[in-house]
Design a protein around this motif. Structure first.
Motif, PDB file in Angstrom:
ATOM      1  N   SER A   1       0.237  83.230 103.194  1.00 29.10           N
ATOM      2  CA  SER A   1       0.340  84.246 104.525  1.00 29.10           C
ATOM      3  C   SER A   1      -0.869  85.554 103.714  1.00 29.10           C
ATOM      4  O   SER A   1      -1.082  85.478 103.406  1.00 29.10           O
ATOM      5  CB  SER A   1       1.557  84.510 104.992  1.00 29.10           C
ATOM      6  OG  SER A   1       2.250  85.419 104.093  1.00 29.10           O
ATOM      7  N   THR A   2      -0.787  86.444 105.288  1.00 28.77           N
ATOM      8  CA  THR A   2      -2.055  87.137 105.010  1.00 28.77           C
ATOM      9  C   THR A   2      -1.972  88.318 104.211  1.00 28.77           C
ATOM     10  O   THR A   2      -2.198  88.738 103.147  1.00 28.77           O
ATOM     11  CB  THR A   2      -2.328  88.054 106.074  1.00 28.77           C
ATOM     12  OG1 THR A   2      -2.506  87.109 107.140  1.00 28.77           O
ATOM     13  CG2 THR A   2      -3.274  88.939 106.358  1.00 28.77           C
ATOM     14  N   ARG A   3      -0.115  88.832 103.880  1.00 33.81           N
ATOM     15  CA  ARG A   3       0.189  89.396 103.392  1.00 33.81           C
ATOM     16  C   ARG A   3       1.007  89.101 101.506  1.00 33.81           C
ATOM     17  O   ARG A   3       0.494  89.842 100.908  1.00 33.81           O
ATOM     18  CB  ARG A   3       1.992  90.367 103.384  1.00 33.81           C
ATOM     19  CG  ARG A   3       2.768  88.805 103.103  1.00 33.81           C
ATOM     20  CD  ARG A   3       4.494  88.943 103.874  1.00 33.81           C
ATOM     21  NE  ARG A   3       4.944  88.153 103.669  1.00 33.81           N
ATOM     22  CZ  ARG A   3       6.141  87.763 103.179  1.00 33.81           C
ATOM     23  NH1 ARG A   3       6.007  88.709 101.700  1.00 33.81           N
ATOM     24  NH2 ARG A   3       6.942  86.841 102.565  1.00 33.81           N
ATOM     25  N   ASN A   4       0.076  88.623 101.340  1.00 31.95           N
ATOM     26  CA  ASN A   4      -0.073  87.848  99.714  1.00 31.95           C
ATOM     27  C   ASN A   4      -1.444  87.277  99.314  1.00 31.95           C
ATOM     28  O   ASN A   4      -1.037  87.104  97.869  1.00 31.95           O
ATOM     29  CB  ASN A   4       1.419  86.530  99.830  1.00 31.95           C
ATOM     30  CG  ASN A   4       2.464  87.046  99.861  1.00 31.95           C
ATOM     31  OD1 ASN A   4       3.134  88.136  98.677  1.00 31.95           O
ATOM     32  ND2 ASN A   4       3.256  85.709 100.687  1.00 31.95           N
TER      33      ASN A   4
ATOM     34  N   ASP B   1      -6.326  82.236 103.866  1.00 35.50           N
ATOM     35  CA  ASP B   1      -5.007  82.544 105.024  1.00 35.50           C
ATOM     36  C   ASP B   1      -4.132  81.512 105.755  1.00 35.50           C
ATOM     37  O   ASP B   1      -5.522  81.184 105.990  1.00 35.50           O
ATOM     38  CB  ASP B   1      -5.421  84.051 105.528  1.00 35.50           C
ATOM     39  CG  ASP B   1      -4.318  84.979 106.551  1.00 35.50           C
ATOM     40  OD1 ASP B   1      -3.217  84.276 106.705  1.00 35.50           O
ATOM     41  OD2 ASP B   1      -4.429  85.847 106.964  1.00 35.50           O
TER      42      ASP B   1
END
Length: 398
Positions: free
Chosen positions: A273-276, A290
């Motif tokens: 996901s975006t945060r990782n 992403d």
């Protein structure tokens, strides 16, 4: 996701560890039973790993063991220990029926497990959770499970408290880590690692990497062995490319690192996901995808191997080159994908230890943890959201 069947013995990619282990001198009779408590400046404390030391175990006049610490140029974890008699009862998490997290109960009067001649008894310092722990508790492989009640837990990092008569590689006081169940789905041990003590065959263990603390080490065994065996089974080698699905998960984060730094991948792509996305790059991914914004199977680039650690094999097979391999750890398998179940093997950990001790391969512990021993039920609930980054670790275990 955790995997678990026959182990491929090919280890040509790996350097070997030094043949000798750290020396430990023990004088009291080996028939005594021991447990381990942690002390700092004379006070009992939870284990820590902030200073740079190594241990030399010596016996005091009272017959107990104390630890002398010596500064060393190599980074080490530094839990100071004192050895006292092993009790007959221990604290543990246990369940007597299959079901949700609510079946987990804390029990302060569980019998300390017996150990066989080829086993060691470990004073558990840290443990980690895997999806297989939750699936086992839910009864998804009850036909091959050990009898209830069950103390859950596969991963362990701790200190050897007693050794069986046939054990040659470890001594009382040695710091070790490993996956205690050789076959994860075939009769896993009734007494797992979410307890003060656990018994395990010595061949499933390895010395704890000197630069890692117990919490970091506990999060490694099952996932790093799964990552390694999956790569071996695909015939992965230097110069090949790989796509890792769920690269921020427990297995995926190790697949990225092993493919890049141990096997010599020419190109590593991974999804998260975006945060990782930054995490993927820090682990060694050349391309961070992403999955909330693009479909990996629609990319023009195809890969020699796709390692599916999330359960999307039907899409994964669209991203592999002709003649390539797709590893599927969970979910339905679409040809040419294949599934395997990892076999615990301490020799794999020993051969990967140099990469861990050099910092080329790093453990990834979820930032919400470590969870305390009192928070095991909460840790399971979090694990089962499928939102963890890296491993969910339990530490300290008293």
């Amino acid at each position: 996701m955790s995997g678990c069947a026959s182990f491929s013995s090919t280890t040509s990619h790996l350097r070997t560890l030094p043949s000798s282990l750290p020396s430990t001198t023990i004088s009291p009779c080996p028939s005594l039973r021991f447990s381990l408590t942690f002390r700092e400046n004379g006070k009992q404390v939870a284990p820590t790993s902030t200073s740079v030391q190594k241990r030399n175990l010596v016996s005091s006049r009272s017959g107990r063991f104390v630890v002398k610490s010596q500064a060393t140029s190599a980074p080490t974890s530094s839990e100071s220990v004192q050895v006292t008699p092993v009790p007959s009862q221990m604290k543990a998490w246990i369940y007597g029926e299959y079901g949700g997290v609510d079946v987990l109960k804390f029990d302060s009067n569980v019998g300390v497990p017996d150990f066989k001649e080829d086993e060691v008894l470990i004073k558990v310092v840290a443990a980690a959770l895997n999806p297989v722990d939750a699936k086992r508790r839910q009864g998804k492989f009850k036909a091959t499970d050990s009898p209830l009640p069950t103390v859950p837990g596969y991963d362990v990092a701790g200190i050897v408290a007693k050794v069986g008569s046939q054990v040659k590689d470890f001594k009382v006081g040695d710091e070790v880590y490993g996956d205690i169940n050789e076959k994860a789905l075939e009769g896993p041990k009734q007494f797992g690692t979410l307890a003060e003590y656990t018994a395990v065959e010595a061949r499933l263990l390895a010395p704890k990497p000197k630069n890692l603390d117990f919490a970091q080490a506990a999060g490694l065994p099952l996932v790093i062995e799964t990552a390694y065996e999956g790569l071996e089974r695909t015939g992965f080698s230097a110069g090949k490319s790989i796509l890792v699905l769920n690269g921020s998960g427990g297995v995926g984060s190790l697949v990225i690192q092993l493919a890049k730094h141990v096997f010599g991948a020419s190109r590593v792509a991974a999804t998260a996901s975006t945060r990782n996305l930054d995490l993927l790059k820090n682990l060694g991914a050349d391309l961070a995808i992403d999955y909330t914004k693009e479909n990996f199977e629609d990319l023009p680039e195809k890969f020699d191997v796709v390692y599916d650690a999330i359960g999307q094999c039907d899409r994964a097979v669209k991203a592999v080159k002709e003649g390539g391999s797709v590893v599927a750890l969970t979910g339905a398998v679409t040809p040419p994908g294949f599934r395997f179940v990892v076999t615990s093997n301490g020799e794999v950990l020993r051969k990967l230890n140099p990469y861990l001790e050099s910092g080329k391969v790093k453990p990834v512990v979820d930032p919400k943890g470590p969870f305390s021993f009192a928070q095991v039920a909460d840790a399971f609930s979090y694990l089962e959201t499928n939102k963890a980054t890296g491993k969910v670790v339990i530490h300290p275990i008293p």
